[in-house]
Design a protein around this motif. Structure first.
Motif, mmCIF file in Angstrom:
data_model
loop_
_atom_site.group_PDB
_atom_site.id
_atom_site.type_symbol
_atom_site.label_atom_id
_atom_site.label_comp_id
_atom_site.label_asym_id
_atom_site.label_seq_id
_atom_site.Cartn_x
_atom_site.Cartn_y
_atom_site.Cartn_z
ATOM 1 N N ASP A 19 41.819 36.712 35.024
ATOM 2 C CA ASP A 19 40.628 38.135 35.631
ATOM 3 C C ASP A 19 40.209 36.965 36.917
ATOM 4 O OD1 ASP A 19 39.754 39.846 33.056
ATOM 5 O OD2 ASP A 19 40.941 40.824 34.938
ATOM 6 N N CYS A 20 39.788 35.615 36.410
ATOM 7 C CA CYS A 20 38.645 34.760 37.209
ATOM 8 C C CYS A 20 39.838 34.675 38.886
ATOM 9 C CB CYS A 20 38.475 33.499 36.582
ATOM 10 S SG CYS A 20 37.127 33.618 35.205
ATOM 11 N N VAL A 23 39.784 36.932 41.602
ATOM 12 C CA VAL A 23 38.346 37.315 42.074
ATOM 13 C C VAL A 23 38.973 36.517 43.687
ATOM 14 C CG1 VAL A 23 36.254 36.600 42.596
ATOM 15 C CG2 VAL A 23 37.367 37.123 40.717
ATOM 16 N N MET A 54 31.624 33.609 44.974
ATOM 17 C CA MET A 54 32.558 35.151 44.190
ATOM 18 C C MET A 54 33.514 34.143 43.417
ATOM 19 S SD MET A 54 31.121 37.670 45.512
ATOM 20 C CE MET A 54 31.682 38.631 44.239
ATOM 21 N N THR A 55 34.271 33.308 43.782
ATOM 22 C CA THR A 55 34.475 32.141 42.432
ATOM 23 C C THR A 55 34.180 32.055 41.707
ATOM 24 O OG1 THR A 55 36.779 31.715 44.346
ATOM 25 C CG2 THR A 55 36.359 30.431 41.866
ATOM 26 N N GLY A 58 32.260 35.475 39.990
ATOM 27 C CA GLY A 58 33.629 35.917 39.112
ATOM 28 C C GLY A 58 33.328 35.819 37.733
ATOM 29 N N LEU A 61 30.151 37.828 35.662
ATOM 30 C CA LEU A 61 30.267 39.448 35.943
ATOM 31 C C LEU A 61 31.064 39.819 35.627
ATOM 32 C CD1 LEU A 61 29.209 42.066 37.232
ATOM 33 C CD2 LEU A 61 30.916 41.246 39.107
ATOM 34 N N ILE A 62 32.527 38.907 34.834
ATOM 35 C CA ILE A 62 33.839 39.488 34.034
ATOM 36 C C ILE A 62 32.990 38.705 32.332
ATOM 37 C CG2 ILE A 62 35.957 38.531 33.453
ATOM 38 C CD1 ILE A 62 36.759 37.297 36.450
ATOM 39 N N SER A 87 34.668 45.867 39.251
ATOM 40 C CA SER A 87 34.789 45.957 40.231
ATOM 41 C C SER A 87 33.882 46.291 41.825
ATOM 42 C CB SER A 87 36.064 46.905 40.633
ATOM 43 O OG SER A 87 37.289 46.488 39.815
ATOM 44 N N PHE A 90 31.585 43.374 42.071
ATOM 45 C CA PHE A 90 31.783 42.717 43.261
ATOM 46 C C PHE A 90 31.630 43.385 44.007
ATOM 47 C CE2 PHE A 90 34.801 40.749 39.797
ATOM 48 C CZ PHE A 90 34.227 39.478 39.454
ATOM 49 N N PHE A 117 40.686 44.693 43.527
ATOM 50 C CA PHE A 117 40.548 43.095 42.189
ATOM 51 C C PHE A 117 40.911 44.641 41.044
ATOM 52 C CE2 PHE A 117 38.630 40.288 39.503
ATOM 53 C CZ PHE A 117 38.051 41.751 37.926
ATOM 54 N N SER A 121 43.837 44.020 38.129
ATOM 55 C CA SER A 121 43.502 43.863 36.548
ATOM 56 C C SER A 121 44.157 45.017 36.428
ATOM 57 C CB SER A 121 41.747 43.592 36.757
ATOM 58 O OG SER A 121 41.858 43.815 35.438
#
Length: 622
Positions: A19-20, A23, A54-55, A58, A61-62, A87, A90, A117, A121
């Motif tokens: 998931d990371c 992003v 965002m990276t 991420g 948030l995940i 999402s 994000f 995203f 996913s």
């Protein structure tokens, strides 16, 4: 390392990394789609701070949305909603970062990023799930048909896909509007198609998943399925699942072999008779004894005394019931000992202040007792006298003997020793005493240890042959709960010296039961020596075995009880002098290990005892 061999912790880290990685990939693809080019390097470089933020943001948030905790096999609407929510956040975060960092990225990029995203996913997880399932490979396990394409059937199909033992191949439903539809990847067919699929080997088991169906309609469905040569299992109703009565699929019960409806024996008198009392169960680890202990819990006695000579059997029933008993405020005592040990029996009764005795301890296997007559007589007859005398001396209120139909006009030592035990109890009941002595007499008990049904089950599992002693042998049958309930009722209805029997309908041919069990197992009865199916062999009557059993010595002795299915027999008994002479002779024979003398005592004192003819017949009057 394969995914299936990974630990749950390793899988979480793998999905977290997955998931990371999505992003920055989704963000880059959002720029590509927005600007219509596969290499939006200039735009991406100008928004590099957005990629960095965002990276870094991420993983937080995940983890916050617990995306790595989503199981591949549980990717349903609720889990998809969780991915969608992550999402959306994000997308909002990308918008906020772009605004705060004064970046020139178009406002549509965060929206496209959020959508990408979510899609990547879900698609990634779906592809991995399909890779694990490998639908192109031949599926192992038993092919099953699910009867009922409703919510319960759909959930069952989803669960069974994770099983290596079985796999669903088709839905069956009697609703015409569903036929031909594909639900959860399975085609819905009409019930009429089942027979063809079963006969062709495409279906080996049918799972009925209609828990909300009314019982009359369910019985009708099961009656139709019973004709098919395969195993049928039923999903418990929601009420049973909530109450704990149904923990999973249950095989159609062998109770169906009774050929009659179960007898309802739940009457208020049972609870009243045992509530607040100290109850001792001999043979507490046996089939009947253990069920007596279970049902006694519902009667709320003050104490239950498990009395058993087998250490293993005593350990098992104590482990099973102790916690449940203590939770209900019932004391439980487990005592090792033999019913032939007078001192031990008296000590236990005195220590536990026993008020009611349920005497279920006995040797009951006909061929074994026939070859071990000394121990059969010692345990079944002397043991009964020992426990009954101890109960009377201790001032117990009631004593109930568990007897057998084989005690009526007996043709074997087991039945004869049980008849002697009945004579002992009848004799004690005829004397002035404060203890009410009574007996319960019933036929074969479905599923009890040593009975014919477990033997047939083992033989069927081994592929046969199933051995039946004679084509015309008949027996009365009842369930273990019915038998135990009858014993408890005898204690409640007892007046002293009476014999209680259950109206069990007509006797059943053992040969018919064998055939029915083979059919219920999913096989067929072999008709030719080299033909398909399981063979039935006639092995010949065993020593002491009759073609049919009886429940009453005197058919005219029946008296009604408060329960229409419970009958009381007031049979003639021997005089005190005759019983004393019988016990003296029997004890002498046992003390001198004289087997011939035991048999002579049986012939002399047990009315109607006879050795059956080779065809299992013989006199029925003594």
């Amino acid at each position: 390392m394969s995914l299936k061999s990974m630990t749950r912790r390793q899988k979480k880290f793998m999905f977290l990394a997955f998931d990371c990685a999505l992003v920055p990939i989704a963000l880059y693809l959002a720029f590509a789609l927005r600007f219509g080019t596969g290499l939006p390097l200039e735009q991406a470089i100008s928004s590099l701070p957005l990629f960095v933020v965002m990276t870094l943001f991420g993983p937080l948030l995940i983890v916050a949305f617990r995306l790595p905790w989503i199981k591949l096999t549980a990717l349903d609407i609720s889990e998809l909603s969780r991915i969608a929510a992550a999402s959306a956040v994000f997308g909002v975060a990308a918008m906020a970062a772009s605004y705060l960092l004064s970046l020139g990225a178009p406002r549509s990029v965060p929206i496209i990023f959020a959508a990408l995203f979510f899609g990547l996913s879900v698609v990634g997880r779906t592809l991995l799930y399909l890779l694990l399932q490998r639908p192109w490979r031949k599926v192992a396990g038993v092919p099953v048909a699910i009867y009922g394409a409703g919510a319960a059937g759909i959930q069952l199909a989803s669960a069974l896909r994770q099983s290596a033992e079985v796999h669903p191949v088709i839905f069956v439903d009697d609703n015409p509007s569903l036929r031909g539809l594909i639900i959860s990847g399975l085609t819905v067919a009409a019930p009429a198609r089942l027979r063809q699929m079963v006969e062709q080997g495409q279906v080996e088991r049918i799972l009925v998943a209609m828990p909300s169906l009314p019982k009359p309609k369910l019985d009708k469905v099961l009656a139709g399925l019973a004709e098919l040569p395969c195993e049928v299992q039923v999903l418990p109703s929601y009420v049973d699942l909530i109450s704990g009565k149904g923990a999973g699929l249950k095989t159609v019960s062998l109770d169906a072999l009774l050929g009659r409806d179960k007898v309802a024996l739940d009457v208020p008198e049972i609870a009243k008779a045992y509530a607040g009392r100290s109850v001792m169960v001999t043979g507490a680890g046996g089939s009947i004894g253990s069920e007596l202990c279970r049902q006694l819990l519902e009667c709320k006695p003050a104490r239950i005394v498990f009395f058993e000579r087998s250490e293993l059997a005593l350990y098992q029933i104590d482990r099973e019931l102790r916690a449940a008993a203590l939770a209900r405020g019932i004391d439980v005592t487990a005592r090792l000992g033999s019913v032939t040990d007078a001192r031990r029996v008296k000590d236990v009764m005195a220590q536990e202040a026993v008020e009611i005795v349920l005497h279920a301890a006995a040797y009951k296997h006909v061929p074994l007792v026939e070859e071990n007559e000394l121990e059969g007589a010692r345990n079944n007859t002397l043991g009964t006298q020992t426990v009954a005398a101890a109960a009377e001396a201790a001032g117990c209120e009631r004593f109930i003997l568990v007897s057998t139909d084989k005690a009526v006009w007996p043709t074997n030592i087991m039945g004869a020793t049980k008849r002697m035990a009945e004579l002992v109890i009848q004799d004690m009941a005829s004397r002035p005493t404060n203890t009410r002595f009574s007996m319960v007499r019933f036929g074969n008990v479905l599923g009890s240890s040593g009975s014919v049904l477990p033997l047939f089950q083992d033989q069927i599992r081994a592929g046969g042959p199933v051995t039946v002693t004679h084509g015309e042998v008949t027996r009365f049958f009842m369930t273990i709960p019915e038998a135990a309930r009858l014993v408890l009722l005898a204690g409640a209805f007892s007046k002293g010296g009476d014999v209680f029997v259950l109206d069990m309908g007509k006797p059943m041919r053992i040969l018919d039961i064998a055939k029915r069990m083979i059919e219920m197992s999913g096989s067929v009865v072999q008709e030719k020596p080299d033909g398909p199916g399981i063979a039935i062999e006639i092995s010949g009557l065993r020593p002491g075995e009759k073609l049919y059993e009886e429940l009453l010595i005197d058919e005219g002795s029946m008296v009604a009880t408060p329960h229409e299915k419970i009958l009381r027999a007031e049979e003639d008994c021997q005089s005190q002098i005759e019983v004393a002479g019988m016990m003296k002779e029997l004890r002498t024979a046992i003390d001198t290990s004289d087997t011939a003398r035991v048999r002579k005592a049986v012939e002399g004192f047990v009315k109607g005892y006879h050795v059956p003819l080779k065809d299992g017949t013989g006199p029925t009057t003594g």
